[in-house]
Write an enzyme that holds these catalytic residues in place. Structure first.
Site, PDB file in Angstrom:
ATOM      1  N   TYR A  10       0.801  -1.229   0.000  1.00 12.83           N
ATOM      2  CA  TYR A  10       0.000   0.000   0.000  1.00 12.83           C
ATOM      3  C   TYR A  10       0.830   1.274   0.000  1.00 12.83           C
ATOM      4  CZ  TYR A  10       0.572  -0.092   5.157  1.00 12.83           C
ATOM      5  OH  TYR A  10       1.066  -0.124   6.436  1.00 12.83           O
ATOM      6  N   GLY A  11       2.124   1.120   0.205  1.00  8.47           N
ATOM      7  CA  GLY A  11       2.937   2.318   0.344  1.00  8.47           C
ATOM      8  C   GLY A  11       3.986   2.493  -0.730  1.00  8.47           C
ATOM      9  N   VAL A  20       7.904   4.477  -0.966  1.00 11.55           N
ATOM     10  CA  VAL A  20       8.929   5.114  -0.144  1.00 11.55           C
ATOM     11  C   VAL A  20       9.791   6.008  -1.046  1.00 11.55           C
ATOM     12  CG1 VAL A  20      10.868   4.733   1.432  1.00 11.55           C
ATOM     13  CG2 VAL A  20       8.932   3.153   1.451  1.00 11.55           C
ATOM     14  N   LYS A  80       7.542   7.592   3.687  1.00  9.49           N
ATOM     15  CA  LYS A  80       6.593   6.569   3.216  1.00  9.49           C
ATOM     16  C   LYS A  80       5.212   7.193   3.129  1.00  9.49           C
ATOM     17  CE  LYS A  80       5.684   1.646   4.039  1.00  9.49           C
ATOM     18  NZ  LYS A  80       6.121   0.492   4.830  1.00  9.49           N
ATOM     19  N   ASP A 119       6.521  -9.705   9.124  1.00 10.07           N
ATOM     20  CA  ASP A 119       7.060  -9.561   7.767  1.00 10.07           C
ATOM     21  C   ASP A 119       8.581  -9.471   7.810  1.00 10.07           C
ATOM     22  OD1 ASP A 119       6.999  -9.384   5.022  1.00 10.07           O
ATOM     23  OD2 ASP A 119       6.117  -7.384   4.932  1.00 10.07           O
TER      24      ASP A 119
HETATM   25  P1  ADP Z   1       6.590  -1.721   1.846  1.00  8.97           P
HETATM   26  O1  ADP Z   1       5.547  -1.777   2.894  1.00  8.97           O
HETATM   27  O2  ADP Z   1       6.151  -1.041   0.632  1.00  8.97           O
HETATM   28  O3  ADP Z   1       7.265  -3.040   1.634  1.00  8.97           O
HETATM   29  P2  ADP Z   1       9.058  -0.825   3.114  1.00  8.97           P
HETATM   30  O4  ADP Z   1       8.991  -0.040   4.373  1.00  8.97           O
HETATM   31  O5  ADP Z   1       9.510  -2.230   3.179  1.00  8.97           O
HETATM   32  O6  ADP Z   1       7.675  -0.677   2.390  1.00  8.97           O
HETATM   33  O7  ADP Z   1      10.015  -0.053   2.106  1.00  8.97           O
HETATM   34  C1  ADP Z   1      10.190  -0.494   0.751  1.00  8.97           C
HETATM   35  C2  ADP Z   1      11.644  -0.338   0.336  1.00  8.97           C
HETATM   36  O8  ADP Z   1      12.022   1.045   0.443  1.00  8.97           O
HETATM   37  C3  ADP Z   1      12.646  -1.072   1.214  1.00  8.97           C
HETATM   38  O9  ADP Z   1      12.828  -2.401   0.796  1.00  8.97           O
HETATM   39  C4  ADP Z   1      13.899  -0.252   1.028  1.00  8.97           C
HETATM   40  O10 ADP Z   1      14.543  -0.592  -0.169  1.00  8.97           O
HETATM   41  C5  ADP Z   1      13.359   1.167   0.896  1.00  8.97           C
HETATM   42  N1  ADP Z   1      13.355   1.854   2.220  1.00  8.97           N
HETATM   43  C6  ADP Z   1      12.351   1.864   3.118  1.00  8.97           C
HETATM   44  N2  ADP Z   1      12.642   2.579   4.207  1.00  8.97           N
HETATM   45  C7  ADP Z   1      13.889   3.055   4.011  1.00  8.97           C
HETATM   46  C8  ADP Z   1      14.787   3.875   4.809  1.00  8.97           C
HETATM   47  N3  ADP Z   1      14.415   4.345   6.006  1.00  8.97           N
HETATM   48  N4  ADP Z   1      15.998   4.152   4.298  1.00  8.97           N
HETATM   49  C9  ADP Z   1      16.364   3.671   3.088  1.00  8.97           C
HETATM   50  N5  ADP Z   1      15.581   2.911   2.299  1.00  8.97           N
HETATM   51  C10 ADP Z   1      14.355   2.595   2.734  1.00  8.97           C
HETATM   52 MG    MG Z   2       8.638  -4.090   2.774  1.00  5.71          MG
END
Ligand code: ADP
Ligand code: MG
Length: 310
Positions: free
Chosen positions: A48-49, A51, A72, A164
């Site tokens: 759903y997100g 980043v 995000k 997860d």
């Molecule tokens: P989703 O719920 O869409 O899986 P995530 O929180 O796992 O979202 O983030 C998706 C991707 O974005 C991660 O696999 C990573 O590559 C990148 N990402 C997320 N948060 C960060 C962060 N704080 N710093 C750097 N990269 C990030």
């Molecule tokens: Mg993820």
């Protein structure tokens, strides 16, 4: 951690210099105030997100340096039920502070809800493993395994199940440190020490799931331990997902059923070629005990990993 407290007036705008086509998808938020988040491009997307990488700038920030952040946001296509999930993700992150858990810096509520977090330089462990395959050695991977166990131990003590845990949701700070991220499926356990998922509203990472999660939708610290074992397998497979050997005639049923049946018959992911027998036997395999109470708790896994590191 609400931005309205930390950064009373937060502006989010897009970088004006970048012609990156991704930026055409970004909207410009102009809140009058003393803080800007400049978004620079998408770095990841999931259920759903989305980043984005960005910079947090202090407009009147005397000697405060701008800082890199990850932001995000909900996808424009996300259903309204996702908003609730996103709010839960934010609230859980607000309650956490640990060197092995990504920190939230604030929340922006207007004009759309955004979670602003520290930017972790090397991105996901899954991609880091693939890129650095040639030069990664056991001690570094074991140190990462230790960091993940420390972060998970902390989460468990806060009665939170992650649900997860996988290499894609671990972020790499440097050669010596990783942080757990993505609390999109995390839940706070109530008085019970487990959480029952009634009807999933999204596709679940079944390959990382324990038999009781696949069978009954039951999640606990010990089902996170199972996922920890799968995550370590990914690590020692340099970012490749592990696979079970499943006889062809059994491949017809739905994926979840095939996997559950195989696990119930005792099948387990094999020892990755580059993984030492000691790591597989002492750490990974015990995480996959069929009976959840027989799996080692994270505090025990910490001790085992430390022992192997010495
Ligand atoms: P989703 O719920 O869409 O899986 P995530 O929180 O796992 O979202 O983030 C998706 C991707 O974005 C991660 O696999 C990573 O590559 C990148 N990402 C997320 N948060 C960060 C962060 N704080 N710093 C750097 N990269 C990030
Ligand atoms: Mg993820």
């Amino acid at each position: 951690c609400d931005m309205s407290n930390i950064f009373p007036n937060l502006n989010i705008s897009t970088a004006t210099t970048s012609l990156d086509s991704l930026n055409s998808m970004l909207s410009i938020f102009e809140l009058d105030g003393n803080c800007n988040v400049v978004l620079q491009g998408r770095i990841g997307q999931g259920f759903y997100g989305e980043v984005y990488k960005g910079t947090l700038e202090y407009i009147d920030g005397e000697d405060k340096e701008p800082r890199k952040v990850a932001v995000k946001k909900l996808k424009t296509t996300a259903k309204s039920s996702c908003l609730q999930d996103f709010e839960r993700e934010i609230n859980i992150m607000k309650a956490l502070e640990h060197p092995n858990i990504v920190s939230i810096l604030g929340v922006l509520r207007e004009p759309e809800i955004s979670l602003v977090m520290e930017f972790v330089p090397h991105g996901s462990l899954q991609s880091y493993l693939k890129i650095n395959k040639e030069r990664l050695e056991e001690p570094q991977l074991l140190k990462y395994a230790l960091d993940i166990a420390e972060g998970m131990d902390y989460l468990g003590k806060k009665s939170i199940v992650h649900r997860d845990l996988a290499a894609r949701n671990i972020l790499v700070v440097d050669e010596n440190q990783v942080k757990i991220s993505d609390f999109g499926l995390a839940q706070v356990m109530g008085t019970n020490d487990y959480y029952i998922l009634k009807t999933p509203n999204r596709e679940l990472p079944i390959k990382w799931y324990a038999p009781e999660s696949l069978r009954d939708g039951k999640f606990s610290v010990r089902s996170d331990v199972w996922s920890y074992g799968v995550t370590l397998c990914e690590m020692f497979n340099y970012g490749e997902e592990p696979n079970l050997m499943i006889p062809e005639e059994e491949m017809e049923a739905p994926q979840q059923q095939i996997l559950l049946q195989a696990l119930e018959k005792g099948a387990r992911f094999p020892c990755p070629p580059k993984c030492s027998n000691a790591i597989y036997v002492r750490i990974i395999r015990p995480c996959w005990q069929a009976e959840s109470h027989l799996r080692p708790p994270f505090c025990k896994l910490i001790e085992e990993v430390k022992d192997l590191l010495n």
